[in-house]
Design a protein around this motif. Structure first.
Motif, PDB file in Angstrom:
ATOM      1  N   VAL A  97      -8.391   1.780 -10.269  1.00 37.33           N
ATOM      2  CA  VAL A  97      -7.408   1.446  -9.453  1.00 37.33           C
ATOM      3  C   VAL A  97      -7.055  -0.118  -9.843  1.00 37.33           C
ATOM      4  N   SER A 116      -2.908  -3.331  -1.684  1.00 35.83           N
ATOM      5  CA  SER A 116      -2.003  -3.266  -0.366  1.00 35.83           C
ATOM      6  C   SER A 116      -2.694  -3.707   0.896  1.00 35.83           C
ATOM      7  N   GLN A 139      -8.551  14.113  -4.681  1.00 32.09           N
ATOM      8  CA  GLN A 139      -7.424  13.909  -3.661  1.00 32.09           C
ATOM      9  C   GLN A 139      -7.237  12.240  -3.161  1.00 32.09           C
ATOM     10  N   TYR A 141      -9.057   9.895  -4.441  1.00 38.32           N
ATOM     11  CA  TYR A 141      -8.761   8.832  -5.417  1.00 38.32           C
ATOM     12  C   TYR A 141      -7.160   8.865  -5.834  1.00 38.32           C
ATOM     13  N   ALA A 142      -6.646  10.347  -5.909  1.00 41.38           N
ATOM     14  CA  ALA A 142      -4.893  10.124  -6.330  1.00 41.38           C
ATOM     15  C   ALA A 142      -4.256   9.402  -5.283  1.00 41.38           C
ATOM     16  N   GLU A 143      -4.727   9.569  -3.659  1.00 44.77           N
ATOM     17  CA  GLU A 143      -3.888   8.655  -2.819  1.00 44.77           C
ATOM     18  C   GLU A 143      -4.428   7.141  -3.069  1.00 44.77           C
ATOM     19  N   ALA A 145      -4.755   5.659  -5.843  1.00 40.73           N
ATOM     20  CA  ALA A 145      -4.004   5.351  -7.186  1.00 40.73           C
ATOM     21  C   ALA A 145      -2.709   5.184  -6.935  1.00 40.73           C
ATOM     22  N   GLU A 146      -2.141   5.708  -5.893  1.00 39.59           N
ATOM     23  CA  GLU A 146      -0.478   5.431  -5.329  1.00 39.59           C
ATOM     24  C   GLU A 146      -0.191   4.195  -4.827  1.00 39.59           C
ATOM     25  N   TYR A 147      -1.394   3.378  -4.168  1.00 41.38           N
ATOM     26  CA  TYR A 147      -0.989   2.250  -3.378  1.00 41.38           C
ATOM     27  C   TYR A 147      -0.886   1.173  -4.301  1.00 41.38           C
TER      28      TYR A 147
END
Length: 147
Positions: A97, A116, A139, A141-143, A145-147
């Motif tokens: 990330v 962020s 999950q 990790y996915a959260e 990666a969204e930031y």
């Protein structure tokens, strides 16, 4: 001029002194600390036996999530396994990330800080995953990666 309290203050705030804050190690050698966290020897040994290769990619987190939780059979090993799972999760986030980095909390525990400013309690997430299976590592990790 000899000012004793000033000498004590300097010792506590000088990187490398025994009384320096725990995050000073990150300031001096962030790559070394990241490598130390990435070792996760217990986790690597246990999942290698199951055929999972931990290559620091998000896909390896998905593979971990799919393993049968045999580590729960040993209550003494469980917290160590969960700790390693959390450190591995943090390693994958930091390496994949953009601008994510390890940070030390005031209490002494490592967290991952995203660009962020959000902090992810990866060790706590790893312990929860090891004990209950949720949240899944992929999950978290996915959260991140969204930031």
């Amino acid at each position: 001029m000899n000012i004793p309290f000033l000498d004590s203050w300097r010792k506590r705030h000088h990187p490398g002194s025994p009384d320096s804050p725990p995050d000073a190690a990150f300031d001096r050698a962030p790559d070394g600390m990241a490598e130390l966290f990435a070792e996760c020897e217990l986790l690597r040994a246990r999942v290698e036996a199951a055929g999972v290769v931990l290559d620091d990619t998000p896909r390896s987190l998905q593979e971990l999530d799919q393993l049968p939780p045999r580590w729960r059979e040993d209550p003494e090993e469980l917290p160590w396994f969960g700790n390693d799972a959390g450190l591995y999760l943090g390693t994958v986030i930091v390496r994949n990330v953009p601008a994510a980095r390890w940070q030390m909390r005031p209490g002494g525990g490592p967290v991952v800080q995203l660009a962020s400013g959000r902090e992810i309690q990866v060790v706590e997430a790893g312990l929860d995953w090891a004990m209950t299976g949720a949240p899944q590592l992929s999950q978290v990790y996915a959260e991140a990666a969204e930031y």
